[in-house]
Design a protein around this motif. Structure first.
Motif, PDB file in Angstrom:
ATOM      1  N   SER A 147       0.896  -0.630  -0.083  1.00  0.00           N
ATOM      2  CA  SER A 147      -0.493   0.038  -0.185  1.00  0.00           C
ATOM      3  C   SER A 147       0.542   1.390   0.304  1.00  0.00           C
ATOM      4  CB  SER A 147      -1.408  -0.233   0.863  1.00  0.00           C
ATOM      5  OG  SER A 147      -1.686  -0.504   1.232  1.00  0.00           O
ATOM      6  N   LEU A 204      -0.234  -5.052   2.844  1.00  0.00           N
ATOM      7  CA  LEU A 204      -1.759  -3.275   2.611  1.00  0.00           C
ATOM      8  C   LEU A 204      -2.095  -2.931   4.232  1.00  0.00           C
ATOM      9  CD1 LEU A 204      -4.032  -5.974   0.732  1.00  0.00           C
ATOM     10  CD2 LEU A 204      -1.698  -4.300  -0.100  1.00  0.00           C
ATOM     11  N   CYS A 221      -7.922  -1.868   0.676  1.00  0.00           N
ATOM     12  CA  CYS A 221      -6.377  -2.682   1.264  1.00  0.00           C
ATOM     13  C   CYS A 221      -6.823  -3.590   2.795  1.00  0.00           C
ATOM     14  CB  CYS A 221      -5.435  -1.684   1.473  1.00  0.00           C
ATOM     15  SG  CYS A 221      -4.558  -0.979   0.073  1.00  0.00           S
ATOM     16  N   ALA A 242      -7.889  -7.026  -1.495  1.00  0.00           N
ATOM     17  CA  ALA A 242      -7.545  -7.611  -0.796  1.00  0.00           C
ATOM     18  C   ALA A 242      -7.948  -8.724  -0.458  1.00  0.00           C
ATOM     19  CB  ALA A 242      -7.560  -7.518   1.488  1.00  0.00           C
TER      20      ALA A 242
END
Length: 151
Positions: free
Chosen positions: A6, A93, A100, A122
């Motif tokens: 991320s 993430l 995420c 995700a």
């Protein structure tokens, strides 16, 4: 190893409020691994800053009631394309994010109530077979990196 990360965890100001969640521990990881920054929300065309959004079932909706699911899906498609392009096996993430989050996300009421579940990106990365780590699991990721090289 090539790892999706991320972008906000790498210090990029792409959070909904324009901020970031930089993890100092990533500096060490960057010395030996390729971290590919991703922000499904920006990659889907949403601006920064933007209204906060939360998952409500299969949809993603802003606090103002705007359905931004299509933008989240576009961004997720780009993330999946990068995962394929770079042959990524894992991702680190941002936890609780509607894109995420892994394991827990906000419940869609904008009351900071957490529920079990994953963000849209995700969820689809897991379906693709990537191992997903939240930022609180960075130590676990570092410990398991040798495993990924044996695959």
């Amino acid at each position: 190893m090539k790892l999706l990360v991320s972008a906000c965890l790498l210090g990029v100001g792409c959070r909904y409020d324009g901020g970031h969640n930089q993890l100092p521990q990533l500096k060490e990881l960057l010395k030996t691994h390729t971290c590919i920054p991703i922000c499904p929300e920006q990659m889907g065309g949403l601006p920064t800053p933007r209204p906060p959004a939360e998952r409500q079932g299969s949809r993603v909706v802003t606090r103002d009631g705007e359905d931004v699911t299509e933008a989240f899906l576009r961004g997720t498609a780009e993330v999946l394309r990068l995962a394929d392009l770079y042959r990524c096996k894992a991702a680190l993430l941002k936890e609780r994010s509607p894109s995420c989050g892994c394991g827990q996300i906000y419940d869609g009421t904008f009351t900071k109530t957490l529920v079990e579940g994953d963000g849209l990106a995700a969820q689809l990365l897991k379906k693709k077979g990537l191992t997903i780590y939240g930022e609180s699991q960075i130590g676990e990721l570092v410990n398991e990196l040798p495993f990924f090289f044996s695959i």
